[in-house]
Design a protein around this motif. Structure first.
Motif, PDB file in Angstrom:
ATOM      1  N   ASN A 161       0.833  -1.194   0.000  1.00  8.46           N
ATOM      2  CA  ASN A 161       0.000   0.000   0.000  1.00  8.46           C
ATOM      3  C   ASN A 161       0.877   1.257   0.000  1.00  8.46           C
ATOM      4  O   ASN A 161       1.759   1.415   0.846  1.00  8.46           O
ATOM      5  CB  ASN A 161      -0.914  -0.010   1.232  1.00  8.46           C
ATOM      6  N   SER A 162       0.643   2.151  -0.935  1.00 10.16           N
ATOM      7  CA  SER A 162       1.518   3.314  -1.129  1.00 10.16           C
ATOM      8  C   SER A 162       1.482   4.278   0.050  1.00 10.16           C
ATOM      9  O   SER A 162       2.453   5.007   0.290  1.00 10.16           O
ATOM     10  CB  SER A 162       1.127   4.055  -2.415  1.00 10.16           C
ATOM     11  N   ARG A 163       0.398   4.312   0.795  1.00 13.43           N
ATOM     12  CA  ARG A 163       0.318   5.186   1.964  1.00 13.43           C
ATOM     13  C   ARG A 163       0.947   4.549   3.201  1.00 13.43           C
ATOM     14  O   ARG A 163       1.571   5.233   4.006  1.00 13.43           O
ATOM     15  CB  ARG A 163      -1.150   5.523   2.260  1.00 13.43           C
ATOM     16  N   LEU A 164       0.794   3.240   3.333  1.00 10.38           N
ATOM     17  CA  LEU A 164       1.235   2.570   4.550  1.00 10.38           C
ATOM     18  C   LEU A 164       2.689   2.102   4.483  1.00 10.38           C
ATOM     19  O   LEU A 164       3.378   2.080   5.503  1.00 10.38           O
ATOM     20  CB  LEU A 164       0.316   1.383   4.846  1.00 10.38           C
ATOM     21  N   GLN A 178      10.564   6.006  21.036  1.00 10.25           N
ATOM     22  CA  GLN A 178       9.240   6.025  21.660  1.00 10.25           C
ATOM     23  C   GLN A 178       8.167   6.348  20.621  1.00 10.25           C
ATOM     24  O   GLN A 178       7.622   7.456  20.561  1.00 10.25           O
ATOM     25  CB  GLN A 178       9.218   7.017  22.823  1.00 10.25           C
ATOM     26  N   ILE A 179       7.901   5.383  19.778  1.00 11.00           N
ATOM     27  CA  ILE A 179       6.916   5.527  18.706  1.00 11.00           C
ATOM     28  C   ILE A 179       5.506   5.407  19.276  1.00 11.00           C
ATOM     29  O   ILE A 179       5.212   4.518  20.071  1.00 11.00           O
ATOM     30  CB  ILE A 179       7.137   4.443  17.634  1.00 11.00           C
ATOM     31  N   THR A 180       4.640   6.317  18.867  1.00  6.92           N
ATOM     32  CA  THR A 180       3.231   6.251  19.242  1.00  6.92           C
ATOM     33  C   THR A 180       2.378   6.498  18.011  1.00  6.92           C
ATOM     34  O   THR A 180       2.863   6.996  16.988  1.00  6.92           O
ATOM     35  CB  THR A 180       2.882   7.310  20.298  1.00  6.92           C
ATOM     36  N   GLY A 189       1.459  13.132   8.381  1.00  8.45           N
ATOM     37  CA  GLY A 189       0.406  14.038   7.974  1.00  8.45           C
ATOM     38  C   GLY A 189      -0.964  13.415   7.799  1.00  8.45           C
ATOM     39  O   GLY A 189      -1.675  13.728   6.831  1.00  8.45           O
ATOM     40  N   MET A 190      -1.339  12.542   8.719  1.00  5.33           N
ATOM     41  CA  MET A 190      -2.698  11.985   8.662  1.00  5.33           C
ATOM     42  C   MET A 190      -3.260  11.868  10.067  1.00  5.33           C
ATOM     43  O   MET A 190      -2.506  11.868  11.062  1.00  5.33           O
ATOM     44  CB  MET A 190      -2.718  10.630   7.954  1.00  5.33           C
ATOM     45  N   GLY A 191      -4.564  11.795  10.166  1.00  5.54           N
ATOM     46  CA  GLY A 191      -5.206  11.690  11.465  1.00  5.54           C
ATOM     47  C   GLY A 191      -4.947  10.342  12.119  1.00  5.54           C
ATOM     48  O   GLY A 191      -4.707   9.337  11.437  1.00  5.54           O
ATOM     49  N   GLU A 192      -5.028  10.331  13.455  1.00  4.72           N
ATOM     50  CA  GLU A 192      -4.783   9.085  14.184  1.00  4.72           C
ATOM     51  C   GLU A 192      -5.810   8.015  13.815  1.00  4.72           C
ATOM     52  O   GLU A 192      -5.462   6.847  13.646  1.00  4.72           O
ATOM     53  CB  GLU A 192      -4.815   9.355  15.687  1.00  4.72           C
ATOM     54  N   ARG A 193      -7.075   8.409  13.703  1.00  3.90           N
ATOM     55  CA  ARG A 193      -8.112   7.432  13.355  1.00  3.90           C
ATOM     56  C   ARG A 193      -7.896   6.898  11.943  1.00  3.90           C
ATOM     57  O   ARG A 193      -8.098   5.710  11.675  1.00  3.90           O
ATOM     58  CB  ARG A 193      -9.496   8.064  13.482  1.00  3.90           C
ATOM     59  N   THR A 194      -7.454   7.775  11.040  1.00 10.21           N
ATOM     60  CA  THR A 194      -7.190   7.346   9.664  1.00 10.21           C
ATOM     61  C   THR A 194      -6.058   6.330   9.619  1.00 10.21           C
ATOM     62  O   THR A 194      -6.149   5.292   8.946  1.00 10.21           O
ATOM     63  CB  THR A 194      -6.828   8.553   8.785  1.00 10.21           C
ATOM     64  N   LEU A 195      -4.985   6.624  10.347  1.00  8.57           N
ATOM     65  CA  LEU A 195      -3.845   5.702  10.373  1.00  8.57           C
ATOM     66  C   LEU A 195      -4.236   4.380  11.012  1.00  8.57           C
ATOM     67  O   LEU A 195      -3.853   3.303  10.523  1.00  8.57           O
ATOM     68  CB  LEU A 195      -2.682   6.336  11.143  1.00  8.57           C
ATOM     69  N   SER A 196      -4.977   4.434  12.101  1.00  6.67           N
ATOM     70  CA  SER A 196      -5.408   3.216  12.777  1.00  6.67           C
ATOM     71  C   SER A 196      -6.252   2.343  11.849  1.00  6.67           C
ATOM     72  O   SER A 196      -6.057   1.123  11.759  1.00  6.67           O
ATOM     73  CB  SER A 196      -6.202   3.578  14.032  1.00  6.67           C
ATOM     74  N   ARG A 197      -7.170   2.978  11.128  1.00  7.34           N
ATOM     75  CA  ARG A 197      -8.010   2.232  10.193  1.00  7.34           C
ATOM     76  C   ARG A 197      -7.201   1.666   9.037  1.00  7.34           C
ATOM     77  O   ARG A 197      -7.498   0.580   8.524  1.00  7.34           O
ATOM     78  CB  ARG A 197      -9.121   3.141   9.658  1.00  7.34           C
ATOM     79  N   LEU A 198      -6.167   2.391   8.615  1.00  7.11           N
ATOM     80  CA  LEU A 198      -5.326   1.946   7.497  1.00  7.11           C
ATOM     81  C   LEU A 198      -4.579   0.662   7.868  1.00  7.11           C
ATOM     82  O   LEU A 198      -4.495  -0.266   7.054  1.00  7.11           O
ATOM     83  CB  LEU A 198      -4.343   3.054   7.117  1.00  7.11           C
ATOM     84  N   PHE A 199      -4.048   0.620   9.065  1.00 10.96           N
ATOM     85  CA  PHE A 199      -3.385  -0.607   9.524  1.00 10.96           C
ATOM     86  C   PHE A 199      -4.378  -1.768   9.547  1.00 10.96           C
ATOM     87  O   PHE A 199      -4.078  -2.871   9.068  1.00 10.96           O
ATOM     88  CB  PHE A 199      -2.786  -0.407  10.925  1.00 10.96           C
ATOM     89  N   GLN A 200      -5.547  -1.517  10.106  1.00 13.91           N
ATOM     90  CA  GLN A 200      -6.525  -2.585  10.269  1.00 13.91           C
ATOM     91  C   GLN A 200      -7.052  -3.080   8.927  1.00 13.91           C
ATOM     92  O   GLN A 200      -7.167  -4.288   8.688  1.00 13.91           O
ATOM     93  CB  GLN A 200      -7.682  -2.101  11.144  1.00 13.91           C
ATOM     94  N   SER A 206      -3.770  -4.121  14.331  1.00 12.25           N
ATOM     95  CA  SER A 206      -3.782  -2.749  14.848  1.00 12.25           C
ATOM     96  C   SER A 206      -2.372  -2.165  14.820  1.00 12.25           C
ATOM     97  O   SER A 206      -1.374  -2.903  14.741  1.00 12.25           O
ATOM     98  CB  SER A 206      -4.329  -2.720  16.277  1.00 12.25           C
ATOM     99  N   PHE A 207      -2.291  -0.859  14.920  1.00  8.92           N
ATOM    100  CA  PHE A 207      -0.996  -0.184  14.965  1.00  8.92           C
ATOM    101  C   PHE A 207      -0.146  -0.701  16.124  1.00  8.92           C
ATOM    102  O   PHE A 207       1.031  -1.025  15.957  1.00  8.92           O
ATOM    103  CB  PHE A 207      -1.212   1.328  15.096  1.00  8.92           C
ATOM    104  N   LEU A 208      -0.736  -0.795  17.307  1.00 13.42           N
ATOM    105  CA  LEU A 208       0.011  -1.228  18.486  1.00 13.42           C
ATOM    106  C   LEU A 208       0.432  -2.686  18.385  1.00 13.42           C
ATOM    107  O   LEU A 208       1.532  -3.058  18.809  1.00 13.42           O
ATOM    108  CB  LEU A 208      -0.823  -0.994  19.749  1.00 13.42           C
TER     109      LEU A 208
END
Length: 265
Positions: A161-164, A178-180, A189-200, A206-208
């Motif tokens: 995936n080009s974004r991930l 200390q990555i969060t 440059g993306m929202g936390e919810r967007t990134l979380s959904r992208l991983f899933q 999940s990201f974690l």
């Protein structure tokens, strides 16, 4: 490896469908993505190997083996030339008798299996039913489902995936910091919810969970390849305490890092 060499090697494996084909060289690790009509047993005697499939990277530490079912596209990769692998390609006409033979798995090698693998060191190429050694090779295959009841559970999802993908590559480089979710979202440059959904949605994790897997993989690499204490490795992989590291390690591997180090020393 040239295309003609690859073709010849794969042809040699497939030439006798009912044989066991033995290779103690390093040829398998030079192949691109490929598959066999035979099932594959690859034992990692020293070092670390990785099995790449179309959507996951499987981690194989020393004194473990991987079982690759027939028809599964894969390729093998090692980080150092010192890594030793032994490859056995088995006939598949009895694979239907055990669910074990139909799925990829990574398993520890006990003393019995270790001695049996060592006994094959002087054999190469096809072992057919007419050969005196065939029944010994068949015995190796037959005991695997009984000996191998718990698969080593470390597999990192991969993505194109080009974004991930840039995010995953960044995390692979800076896993000890200390990555969060917040810091990665801000950096890319993306929202936390967007990134979380992208991983899933892209890797079904999940990201974690991905970060924990990545850190434990790197920790295992350090345990096997570097002369460091467990405490040092805990901090180098981004944990604030040995207790937190040991807990995460145990959750993923069902063994304490100190015990894992002892068993693989």
């Amino acid at each position: 490896m040239q295309d003609l060499e690859i073709t010849a090697y794969l042809h040699a494996i497939e030439l006798q469908p009912k044989s066991v084909y033995i290779v103690h060289e390093k040829t398998e690790r030079l192949l691109p993505m490929h598959s066999h009509t035979k099932s594959q047993f690859t034992y990692v005697e020293g070092g670390i190997a990785y099995i790449y499939t179309e959507n996951k990277t499987y981690f194989i530490p020393a004194r473990h083996y991987v079982w690759i079912p027939k028809g599964l596209p894969h390729f093998v990769k090692v980080r150092t030339s010192a890594t030793i692998t032994r490859n056995l390609y088995f006939y598949t006409d009895d694979d239907h008798t055990e669910p074990f033979y139909g799925k990829l798995g990574i398993y520890p090698v006990n003393t019995l299996l270790y001695e049996m693998i060592g006994f094959t060191n002087n054999w190469n190429g096809d072992i057919e039913k007419k050969d005196n050694t065939y029944h010994f090779m068949a015995a190796i295959k037959n005991i695997l489902p009984q000996l191998s009841t718990r698969s080593f559970p470390i597999a990192l999802p991969t993505t194109t995936n080009s974004r991930l993908r840039p995010i995953v590559l960044y995390m692979a480089q800076y896993f000890g910091q200390q990555i969060t979710l917040e810091s990665i979202s801000s950096r890319f440059g993306m929202g936390e919810r967007t990134l979380s959904r992208l991983f899933q949605s892209t890797m079904n994790i999940s990201f974690l969970q991905y970060l924990k897997l990545l850190r434990i993989v790197r920790a295992i690499e350090m345990i096997l390849q570097e002369d460091r204490s467990t405490t040092d490795i805990a901090y180098l992989t981004g944990y604030n305490s040995l207790a937190a590291f040991s807990k995460a390690f145990f959750q993923l591997t069902n063994i304490r890092p100190s015990d894992f180090a002892k068993h693989n020393s």
